[in-house]
Design a protein around this motif. Structure first.
Motif, PDB file in Angstrom:
ATOM      1  N   ALA A  91      18.330  -5.434   3.593  1.00 35.81           N
ATOM      2  CA  ALA A  91      18.259  -6.196   4.689  1.00 35.81           C
ATOM      3  C   ALA A  91      16.622  -6.971   4.857  1.00 35.81           C
ATOM      4  O   ALA A  91      16.823  -8.001   5.210  1.00 35.81           O
ATOM      5  N   ILE A  92      15.839  -6.084   4.973  1.00 39.61           N
ATOM      6  CA  ILE A  92      14.292  -6.370   5.063  1.00 39.61           C
ATOM      7  C   ILE A  92      13.934  -7.486   3.964  1.00 39.61           C
ATOM      8  O   ILE A  92      13.369  -8.575   4.299  1.00 39.61           O
ATOM      9  N   THR A  93      14.467  -7.343   2.749  1.00 34.86           N
ATOM     10  CA  THR A  93      14.124  -8.419   1.551  1.00 34.86           C
ATOM     11  C   THR A  93      14.946  -9.659   1.938  1.00 34.86           C
ATOM     12  O   THR A  93      14.246 -10.625   1.704  1.00 34.86           O
ATOM     13  N   GLU A  94      16.073  -9.589   2.300  1.00 37.06           N
ATOM     14  CA  GLU A  94      16.745 -10.700   2.528  1.00 37.06           C
ATOM     15  C   GLU A  94      16.132 -11.551   3.742  1.00 37.06           C
ATOM     16  O   GLU A  94      16.029 -12.876   3.652  1.00 37.06           O
ATOM     17  N   ILE A  95      15.876 -10.928   4.974  1.00 37.86           N
ATOM     18  CA  ILE A  95      15.239 -11.366   6.015  1.00 37.86           C
ATOM     19  C   ILE A  95      13.923 -12.207   5.611  1.00 37.86           C
ATOM     20  O   ILE A  95      13.602 -13.221   6.025  1.00 37.86           O
ATOM     21  N   ARG A  96      13.137 -11.368   4.758  1.00 35.68           N
ATOM     22  CA  ARG A  96      11.663 -11.894   4.576  1.00 35.68           C
ATOM     23  C   ARG A  96      11.860 -13.243   3.542  1.00 35.68           C
ATOM     24  O   ARG A  96      11.318 -14.156   3.816  1.00 35.68           O
ATOM     25  N   ALA A  97      12.975 -12.993   2.883  1.00 35.78           N
ATOM     26  CA  ALA A  97      12.992 -14.416   1.792  1.00 35.78           C
ATOM     27  C   ALA A  97      13.736 -15.448   2.774  1.00 35.78           C
ATOM     28  O   ALA A  97      13.030 -16.506   2.334  1.00 35.78           O
ATOM     29  N   HIS A  98      14.526 -15.227   3.783  1.00 32.86           N
ATOM     30  CA  HIS A  98      15.124 -16.223   4.494  1.00 32.86           C
ATOM     31  C   HIS A  98      13.769 -17.049   5.410  1.00 32.86           C
ATOM     32  O   HIS A  98      13.782 -18.192   5.428  1.00 32.86           O
ATOM     33  N   ARG A  99      12.948 -16.160   5.828  1.00 25.68           N
ATOM     34  CA  ARG A  99      11.835 -16.649   6.692  1.00 25.68           C
ATOM     35  C   ARG A  99      10.801 -17.449   5.920  1.00 25.68           C
ATOM     36  O   ARG A  99      10.202 -18.431   5.924  1.00 25.68           O
ATOM     37  N   ARG A 100      10.485 -17.043   4.248  1.00 22.14           N
ATOM     38  CA  ARG A 100       9.688 -17.854   3.584  1.00 22.14           C
ATOM     39  C   ARG A 100      10.464 -19.130   3.248  1.00 22.14           C
ATOM     40  O   ARG A 100       9.711 -20.012   3.199  1.00 22.14           O
ATOM     41  N   GLN A 101      11.604 -19.074   3.069  1.00 19.89           N
ATOM     42  CA  GLN A 101      12.253 -20.339   2.966  1.00 19.89           C
ATOM     43  C   GLN A 101      12.209 -21.310   3.946  1.00 19.89           C
ATOM     44  O   GLN A 101      12.109 -22.616   3.791  1.00 19.89           O
TER      45      GLN A 101
ATOM     46  N   MET B 109      23.108  -7.078  10.812  1.00 20.57           N
ATOM     47  CA  MET B 109      23.953  -7.978  11.329  1.00 20.57           C
ATOM     48  C   MET B 109      23.244  -9.311  10.947  1.00 20.57           C
ATOM     49  O   MET B 109      23.819 -10.351  11.264  1.00 20.57           O
ATOM     50  N   THR B 110      21.858  -9.453  11.270  1.00 19.75           N
ATOM     51  CA  THR B 110      20.987 -10.599  11.108  1.00 19.75           C
ATOM     52  C   THR B 110      21.434 -11.140   9.926  1.00 19.75           C
ATOM     53  O   THR B 110      21.625 -12.398   9.534  1.00 19.75           O
ATOM     54  N   VAL B 111      21.331 -10.240   8.470  1.00 19.28           N
ATOM     55  CA  VAL B 111      21.561 -11.008   7.418  1.00 19.28           C
ATOM     56  C   VAL B 111      22.946 -11.586   7.109  1.00 19.28           C
ATOM     57  O   VAL B 111      23.411 -12.576   6.469  1.00 19.28           O
ATOM     58  N   ALA B 112      24.102 -10.992   7.820  1.00 21.31           N
ATOM     59  CA  ALA B 112      25.509 -11.453   7.747  1.00 21.31           C
ATOM     60  C   ALA B 112      25.570 -12.840   8.421  1.00 21.31           C
ATOM     61  O   ALA B 112      26.383 -13.782   7.804  1.00 21.31           O
ATOM     62  N   ARG B 113      24.503 -13.293   9.065  1.00 23.90           N
ATOM     63  CA  ARG B 113      24.448 -14.642   9.608  1.00 23.90           C
ATOM     64  C   ARG B 113      23.789 -15.790   8.734  1.00 23.90           C
ATOM     65  O   ARG B 113      23.920 -16.895   8.972  1.00 23.90           O
ATOM     66  N   PHE B 114      23.393 -15.423   7.658  1.00 25.57           N
ATOM     67  CA  PHE B 114      22.569 -16.478   6.703  1.00 25.57           C
ATOM     68  C   PHE B 114      23.746 -17.020   5.786  1.00 25.57           C
ATOM     69  O   PHE B 114      24.185 -16.518   4.776  1.00 25.57           O
ATOM     70  N   ARG B 115      24.028 -18.062   6.424  1.00 27.14           N
ATOM     71  CA  ARG B 115      25.069 -18.828   5.749  1.00 27.14           C
ATOM     72  C   ARG B 115      24.977 -19.278   4.327  1.00 27.14           C
ATOM     73  O   ARG B 115      25.928 -19.586   3.605  1.00 27.14           O
ATOM     74  N   GLU B 116      23.867 -19.480   4.032  1.00 28.38           N
ATOM     75  CA  GLU B 116      23.360 -20.070   2.615  1.00 28.38           C
ATOM     76  C   GLU B 116      23.426 -18.985   1.555  1.00 28.38           C
ATOM     77  O   GLU B 116      23.272 -19.390   0.323  1.00 28.38           O
ATOM     78  N   LEU B 117      23.462 -17.747   1.856  1.00 29.73           N
ATOM     79  CA  LEU B 117      23.447 -16.669   0.918  1.00 29.73           C
ATOM     80  C   LEU B 117      25.003 -16.538   0.445  1.00 29.73           C
ATOM     81  O   LEU B 117      25.966 -16.845   1.414  1.00 29.73           O
ATOM     82  N   PRO B 118      25.246 -16.069  -0.861  1.00 26.97           N
ATOM     83  CA  PRO B 118      26.731 -15.489  -1.050  1.00 26.97           C
ATOM     84  C   PRO B 118      27.404 -14.798  -0.200  1.00 26.97           C
ATOM     85  O   PRO B 118      26.501 -13.852   0.173  1.00 26.97           O
TER      86      PRO B 118
END
Length: 69
Positions: A54-64, A1-10
């Motif tokens: 999900a882990i990959t997207e969360i880590r990329a989001h944190r890096r950004q 559910m965390t990844v679904a909240r990242f509005r900047e992702l397609p």
């Protein structure tokens, strides 16, 4: 559910882990109907794929986030 909240992702990247998890859940439910072969062959790999994405997207989001700060 965390990844679904990242509005900047397609949208497809936001909901892919959730879709994989729900598909794995549906495959796991087939055990109750006497079809354990599909559940054994499909559910576990789909859960792993959903977790890895999900882990990959969360880590990329944190890096950004760290680069912006």
């Amino acid at each position: 559910m965390t990844v679904a909240r990242f509005r900047e992702l397609p949208a497809w990247r936001r909901f892919l882990p959730l879709a994989l998890f729900l598909t794995a859940l549906a495959a796991s439910l087939l055990r109750g109907f006497g079809i354990p072969q599909i559940a054994a062959a499909v559910a576990f790999p789909l859960n792993l794929a959903a977790l890895a994405i999900a882990i990959t997207e969360i880590r990329a989001h944190r890096r950004q986030q760290q680069l912006r700060a």
